[in-house]
Write an enzyme that holds these catalytic residues in place. Structure first.
Site, PDB file in Angstrom:
ATOM      1  N   ASP A 111      -0.369   4.760  -6.599  1.00  6.93           N
ATOM      2  CA  ASP A 111       0.794   4.233  -7.312  1.00  6.93           C
ATOM      3  C   ASP A 111       1.482   5.471  -7.899  1.00  6.93           C
ATOM      4  O   ASP A 111       0.823   6.322  -8.489  1.00  6.93           O
ATOM      5  CB  ASP A 111       0.293   3.320  -8.448  1.00  6.93           C
ATOM      6  CG  ASP A 111       1.415   2.541  -9.107  1.00  6.93           C
ATOM      7  OD1 ASP A 111       2.365   3.188  -9.582  1.00  6.93           O
ATOM      8  OD2 ASP A 111       1.332   1.309  -9.161  1.00  6.93           O
ATOM      9  N   THR A 131       4.519   0.933  -3.453  1.00 10.27           N
ATOM     10  CA  THR A 131       4.598  -0.462  -2.997  1.00 10.27           C
ATOM     11  C   THR A 131       4.861  -0.564  -1.499  1.00 10.27           C
ATOM     12  O   THR A 131       4.415  -1.496  -0.841  1.00 10.27           O
ATOM     13  CB  THR A 131       5.729  -1.182  -3.770  1.00 10.27           C
ATOM     14  OG1 THR A 131       5.460  -1.057  -5.160  1.00 10.27           O
ATOM     15  CG2 THR A 131       5.807  -2.654  -3.413  1.00 10.27           C
TER      16      THR A 131
HETATM   17  N1  ASP Z   1       4.392   1.168  -9.287  1.00  9.60           N
HETATM   18  C1  ASP Z   1       4.892   1.374  -7.936  1.00  9.60           C
HETATM   19  C2  ASP Z   1       4.879   2.863  -7.644  1.00  9.60           C
HETATM   20  O1  ASP Z   1       5.694   3.559  -8.174  1.00  9.60           O
HETATM   21  C3  ASP Z   1       6.260   0.791  -7.822  1.00  9.60           C
HETATM   22  C4  ASP Z   1       6.910   0.923  -6.478  1.00  9.60           C
HETATM   23  O2  ASP Z   1       6.479   1.572  -5.549  1.00  9.60           O
HETATM   24  O3  ASP Z   1       7.965   0.315  -6.347  1.00  9.60           O
HETATM   25  O4  ASP Z   1       4.053   3.310  -6.897  1.00  9.60           O
END
Ligand code: ASP
Length: 374
Positions: free
Chosen positions: A56, A15
């Site tokens: 991700d 993210t």
């Molecule tokens: N789904 C994302 C990831 O782990 C969540 C995040 O970065 O907070 O890449």
């Protein structure tokens, strides 16, 4: 102008670098612009970048851990004061544990993982500030693989994710923070205790992680028989039973719900079983309840107060290590499970240790504590 210190930023996705399109968060097409969100970094540090992947972190796997470790390892003598790894939060604690085992106890520079709960376009969010803070921490004499998130710096192999929205996304249930982020980076004396500078030798780089690990999270009434076929399949090299409480596994109702026979049979066929907990590893090193003792007596390996993530990553690492020891003739094949048990129970990178209570009561120069921690 005095030269600025240099760090290397390893961008892997998450993210912290994502873009939002039609309500869906995705890794950006071009991660090269990532650093543009924090131009103030140029004021105190020179940052070089490397982009091994753009994912991700849900999609991270042990091959990615190895790749990140290799990117860092090959640059370790390039004059960087530290490394920052930008990573998704979902599996950051797994990757942090993997890097800790890959570099081993002689790691002599900081590797700081960070990420964010919000993408960089959220004005009041945590992407920019976490990145800046992680870069600051990477300049500190903290020769650890750490997770810098919100106001805390945690030992990476002791941390786990605790919330998917709040800005304090991680916790370290059985080991105190290595540092608090205040106006300064407030490194705690305990952080240095296990790694006195004289300990640092050449890094023993072992970035290999086995495949074939099956993890089962127990629920009341789970029949061990349903698992047997998968566990005995040739692709399965080891099993993780994620237990209730402090490592307790059902041991009543033999032939139906008890795991005692299952453990004996699987371990007897040369496949190790480790026991972790569904709960945050707390101050309990070993459970004194009968259902735990039964499992251990049947041949399962306890994992003390390791987090579930650290134990899973260590298991993959140990399985691979022992496989190589067997291939090179150092360990006889008949000793495989015992050797795996021994390594699992041996503290390697600070992933396992005294209970929280002992740590909290300790003072940094407490001779007894030093003895226990080593
Ligand atoms: N789904 C994302 C990831 O782990 C969540 C995040 O970065 O907070 O890449």
């Amino acid at each position: 102008m005095p030269e600025k210190p240099r760090i290397c930023l390893v961008y892997t996705g998450g993210t912290i670098g994502m873009v939002e399109e039609d309500g869906v968060l995705r890794p950006p097409d071009n991660p090269e612009d990532f650093l543009d969100m924090a131009p103030e970094l140029r004021g105190f540090v020179d940052v070089d970048t490397c982009f091994p992947m753009n994912k991700d972190s849900t999609n991270m796997n042990p091959r990615d851990w190895e790749r990140i470790a290799r990117e860092i390892h090959k640059r370790r003598n390039d004059g960087y004061q530290g490394f920052v790894v930008a990573h998704g939060t979902d599996t950051m604690h797994f990757t942090a544990s993997a890097l800790a085992f890959a570099f081993g106890p002689n790691l002599n520079f900081p590797i700081v993982l960070t990420g964010a709960q919000t993408h960089p376009q959220v004005l009041h969010g945590d992407a920019r500030i976490n990145l800046i803070r992680a870069c600051k921490v990477a300049l500190e004499p903290l020769a650890e693989v750490s997770i810098c998130f919100g106001d805390f710096v945690y030992r990476g192999c002791r941390a786990q994710k605790k919330d998917e929205r709040r800005f304090d996304a991680f916790e370290s249930p059985a080991f105190p923070p290595l540092a608090y982020i205040t106006e300064t980076i407030d490194i705690q004396p305990l952080a240095q205790l296990e790694r006195p500078p004289e300990m640092a030798g050449e890094v023993n780089f072992r970035p290999h992680f086995s495949d074939g690990v099956l993890q089962v999270s127990l629920i009341p009434g789970l029949e061990p028989d349903i698992l047997l076929e998968s566990v005995l399949a040739s692709g399965c090299k080891g099993v993780i039973l994620q237990s209730f409480g402090a490592g307790n596994v059902p041991d009543r109702d033999a032939g139906e719900f008890s795991f005692e026979e299952f453990i004996g049979e699987v371990v007897g066929r040369g496949k190790p079983i480790i026991i972790t907990s569904q709960f945050p590893a707390g101050s309990t090193l070993y459970s004194s309840y009968a259902p735990h003792q039964t499992a251990v007596n049947a041949g399962a390996i306890p994992t003390g107060n390791m987090t579930s993530a650290a134990a899973a990553v260590k298991f993959r690492w140990v399985l691979s290590l022992v496989e190589r020891e067997i291939q090179s003739g150092v360990v006889p094949i008949g000793q495989r499970v015992q050797r795996i048990a021994k390594l699992m129970e041996t503290k390697t990178v600070g992933e396992l240790g005294p209970a929280t209570v002992e740590l909290a009561d300790s003072v940094p120069n407490n001779v007894e504590l030093r003895r226990v921690l080593r």
